[in-house]
Design an enzyme around this catalytic site. Structure first.
Site, short mmCIF file in Angstrom:
data_model
loop_
_atom_site.label_atom_id
_atom_site.label_comp_id
_atom_site.label_asym_id
_atom_site.label_seq_id
_atom_site.Cartn_x
_atom_site.Cartn_y
_atom_site.Cartn_z
N GLU A 290 -6.56 3.73 -5.92
CA GLU A 290 -7.87 3.86 -5.28
C GLU A 290 -8.46 5.21 -5.69
O GLU A 290 -7.80 6.24 -5.53
CB GLU A 290 -7.74 3.79 -3.77
CG GLU A 290 -9.10 3.73 -3.09
CD GLU A 290 -9.08 4.12 -1.62
OE1 GLU A 290 -10.00 3.74 -0.91
OE2 GLU A 290 -8.15 4.84 -1.19
N HIS B 144 -11.05 -3.55 3.50
CA HIS B 144 -11.00 -3.15 4.91
C HIS B 144 -11.84 -1.92 5.21
O HIS B 144 -11.89 -1.48 6.35
CB HIS B 144 -9.53 -2.88 5.27
CG HIS B 144 -9.00 -1.72 4.50
ND1 HIS B 144 -8.82 -1.76 3.13
CD2 HIS B 144 -8.63 -0.47 4.88
CE1 HIS B 144 -8.37 -0.59 2.71
NE2 HIS B 144 -8.24 0.21 3.76
N ASP B 145 -12.46 -1.32 4.19
CA ASP B 145 -13.22 -0.08 4.39
C ASP B 145 -14.73 -0.28 4.38
O ASP B 145 -15.47 0.71 4.49
CB ASP B 145 -12.88 0.92 3.27
CG ASP B 145 -11.50 1.53 3.46
OD1 ASP B 145 -11.03 1.61 4.61
OD2 ASP B 145 -10.89 1.93 2.45
N ASP C 242 -3.18 4.51 -2.29
CA ASP C 242 -4.27 4.99 -1.45
C ASP C 242 -4.77 6.38 -1.90
O ASP C 242 -3.95 7.28 -2.09
CB ASP C 242 -3.76 5.07 0.00
CG ASP C 242 -4.86 5.35 0.99
OD1 ASP C 242 -5.79 4.52 1.09
OD2 ASP C 242 -4.79 6.38 1.69
N ASP D 203 0.86 -1.18 0.00
CA ASP D 203 0.00 0.00 0.00
C ASP D 203 0.89 1.23 0.00
O ASP D 203 1.83 1.32 0.81
CB ASP D 203 -0.89 0.00 1.25
CG ASP D 203 -2.30 0.46 0.95
OD1 ASP D 203 -2.45 1.60 0.46
OD2 ASP D 203 -3.24 -0.31 1.21
C1 GLC Z 1 -8.32 4.92 1.93
C2 GLC Z 1 -8.09 3.70 2.79
C3 GLC Z 1 -8.78 3.91 4.11
C4 GLC Z 1 -8.17 5.11 4.77
C5 GLC Z 1 -8.20 6.33 3.87
C6 GLC Z 1 -7.27 7.38 4.36
O1 GLC Z 1 -9.64 5.10 1.59
O2 GLC Z 1 -8.53 2.55 2.14
O3 GLC Z 1 -8.68 2.80 4.94
O4 GLC Z 1 -8.84 5.38 5.96
O5 GLC Z 1 -7.79 6.04 2.56
O6 GLC Z 1 -5.95 6.94 4.20
#
Ligand code: GLC
Ligand code: CA
Length: 547
Positions: free
Chosen positions: A249, A321-322, A195, A90
């Site tokens: 992402e 995980h979100d 991310d 990540d």
């Molecule tokens: C992304 C991650 C999430 C995190 C956010 C801030 O969306 O997947 O878990 O809280 O970024 O880094």
């Protein structure tokens, strides 16, 4: 390709302190390979004060002591490679932790080597009162600005206070990013999941947002920003030197913009994690829940399948995980096995790279904790304390049960012993009480388990060109209970039919399909599948070949 996501803290505890770690991962690598996936994506395993469990990094070139050491990481990496598994890290570079040395320097004065590493602005003044530079809200806790008396300025944080946004317009920051990439690529990792990468270029004027949905009112000015493509090109050049994979992402990025990242000469990302398929039971965020709508889900699936076909490659996922667990959202805990297996077939056979999130392959479901104090995730806790405050506590807690990403973060259930075989001591976070029924050991022994169905899906997908690269077509798009899609390539065709209903359903073969030369290659019920009929949450994968 297919990838397995590890959120390490809850994966497997190898040194008996109640926290998942790289020793635990090492021991489970054979298991991961046995699923038939081609690689692992590690959610952050770097040193972090854990305000956002690893997504607030305080050292980009090390391993969090809770999870092991760089040496242990190298062992995991080597063994993963021996097993034919790629390793994706990540890369969290929209922000750091406020405990990162860069930020400690940056905040200390206006003239230090790091002063321009973050996004600092003077206050706005209204008479005597000091106001933040604009009206943006953070996605996690209150306003997106925090005042720093040393500099007499505010810093921007799109996420938590403890996650200050980096100033990517500063070329030095971009060089740091490239160095970090090289550090891991030199060690042998195979790529990055990047991310909220689409947030790294902010609108230079940081204008006020429209006060529409507080938590995201600034989003139009930090998402898919003016210099994003240029910065991504720079990072792409580094990745290219190593042949590394880049998965970005991209919350709320529309298809047209997505195609600018995924296609053409620029092609700055190999894949993009879109959020549309996470919105079939909510509005914009999991915390604004709506009844599940299969039509919304199908629309999202097909929209991305069609738009990327022949041009780019989809990242396919139903969990990470979100988000809460998918059986509890889009399936049915009552028809746990049936819906867990059906959901696997509903996405794995689409065109793209399927991602499996730890525990998804055994059908882990949402946890429902008795009090907000039992939750760990800052976003969950903040939502509870700031949202729907006029509702009684019990009702607010019920919303959390439905929507919390902590449901995806309970320890993986390996067996039915105490602490679900995750650890031999009390784990850092609650184990879902259903671990006696839902666990890897039990499902290994059961040919009909969700676990073994995932294996069959991944194997089948790999054996067929039509399922790997074939074109996608959806039938019955308006049907409220059935998802029916086709994959075809040369003379092979598949229909994947999925029922999202607790009742029996019927359907008809589309035009051009004959029932006599069809073979049933996969079904989630043990016996007596009938063409045109579906039992609750039944899925059938049907194959035709023309010789
Ligand atoms: C992304 C991650 C999430 C995190 C956010 C801030 O969306 O997947 O878990 O809280 O970024 O880094
Ligand atoms: Ca441990």
């Amino acid at each position: 390709m297919s990838l397995y996501q590890i959120w390490i803290r809850s994966f497997a505890d190898g040194n008996s302190d109640g926290i998942g770690d790289l020793y635990g991962v090492y021991d489970k690598l054979d298991y991961i390979a046995s699923l038939g996936v081609d690689g692992i994506w590690f959610s952050p395993i770097y040193p972090s004060p854990n305000a956002d469990y690893g997504y607030d990094i305080s050292d980009y070139r090390n391993i969090h002591p809770d999870y092991g050491t760089l040496d242990q990481f190298r062992k995991v990496l080597d063994r993963a490679h021996e097993l034919g598994l790629k390793v994706i890290m990540d890369l969290v570079i929209n922000h750091t932790s406020d405990e990162h040395p860069w930020f400690l320097e940056s905040r200390s004065s206006r003239d230090n080597p790091y002063s321009d590493y973050y996004i600092w602005r003077d206050p706005k003044w209204k008479g005597e009162s000091k106001l933040p530079p604009n009206n943006w809200y953070s996605q996690f806790d209150g306003l997106a600005w925090e005042y720093c008396p040393e500099r007499k300025q505010y810093y921007l944080h799109v996420f938590a206070k403890k996650q200050p946004d980096l100033n990517m317009d500063n070329p030095k920051v971009r060089e740091e990013v490239k160095d970090i990439m090289r550090f891991w690529l030199d060690m042998g990792v195979d790529g990055f999941r990047e991310d909220v990468i689409t947030y790294i270029s902010k609108h230079p004027q940081l204008p006020d947002g429209i006060p529409f949905l507080p938590a995201i009112n600034g989003m139009p000015f930090y998402k898919d920003g003016p210099n994003l493509l240029q910065y991504l090109r720079e990072f792409r050049a580094v990745a290219r030197e190593y042949g590394a994979l880049q998965i970005g992402e991209a919350p709320m990025t529309p298809i047209k913009t997505a195609l600018t990242y995924l296609t053409g000469e620029d092609r700055v990302l190999d894949m993009m994690i879109q959020f549309d398929t996470m919105s079939a039971d909510c509005f914009m965020t999991d915390y604004i829940h709506l009844p599940f709508s299969l039509r919304r889900l199908k629309h999202a699936f097909s929209k991305w399948q069609r738009a990327l076909d022949g041009k780019a490659w989809n990242a396919l996922y139903l969990e990470n995980h979100d988000h809460p667990r998918v059986i509890s959202r889009y399936g049915s805990e009552e028809y746990w096995r049936e819906s867990g297996t059906m959901l696997a077939a509903a996405y794995i056979f689409q065109q793209g790279t399927p991602f499996l999130y730890q525990g998804q392959e055994i059908g882990m479901t949402n946890i429902r904790l008795g009090s907000i104090e039992d939750y760990r995730d800052a976003a969950t806790i903040n939502t509870y304390h700031s949202f729907r405050l006029r509702q009684p506590k019990e009702k607010r807690l019920r919303h959390i049960h439905i929507s919390s990403r902590d449901s995806a973060r309970t320890p993986v259930q390996w067996d039915d012993s105490e602490h679900a075989g995750f650890s031999d001591v009390e784990p850092w976070f609650a184990v879902n009480p259903n671990y006696r029924d839902v666990n890897v050991k039990k499902e290994e022994a059961d040919p009909l388990s969700i676990l073994n169905f995932y294996r069959r899906c991944l194997r089948l997908r790999k054996e067929s060109d039509a399922l790997l690269q074939g074109s996608y077509r959806e039938y019955l798009p308006r049907h409220p209970h059935i998802y029916l899609y086709e994959r075809s390539f040369q003379n092979e065709r598949f229909l994947i039919v999925c029922s999202f209903s607790k009742k029996n359903q019927t359907w008809k073969l589309p035009k051009g399909y004959a029932s006599d030369n069809c073979s049933l290659v996969l079904c989630n019920y043990p016996a007596k599948a009938k063409l045109g009929q579906l039992r609750p949450y039944e899925t059938q994968v049907l194959r035709w070949t023309a010789d």
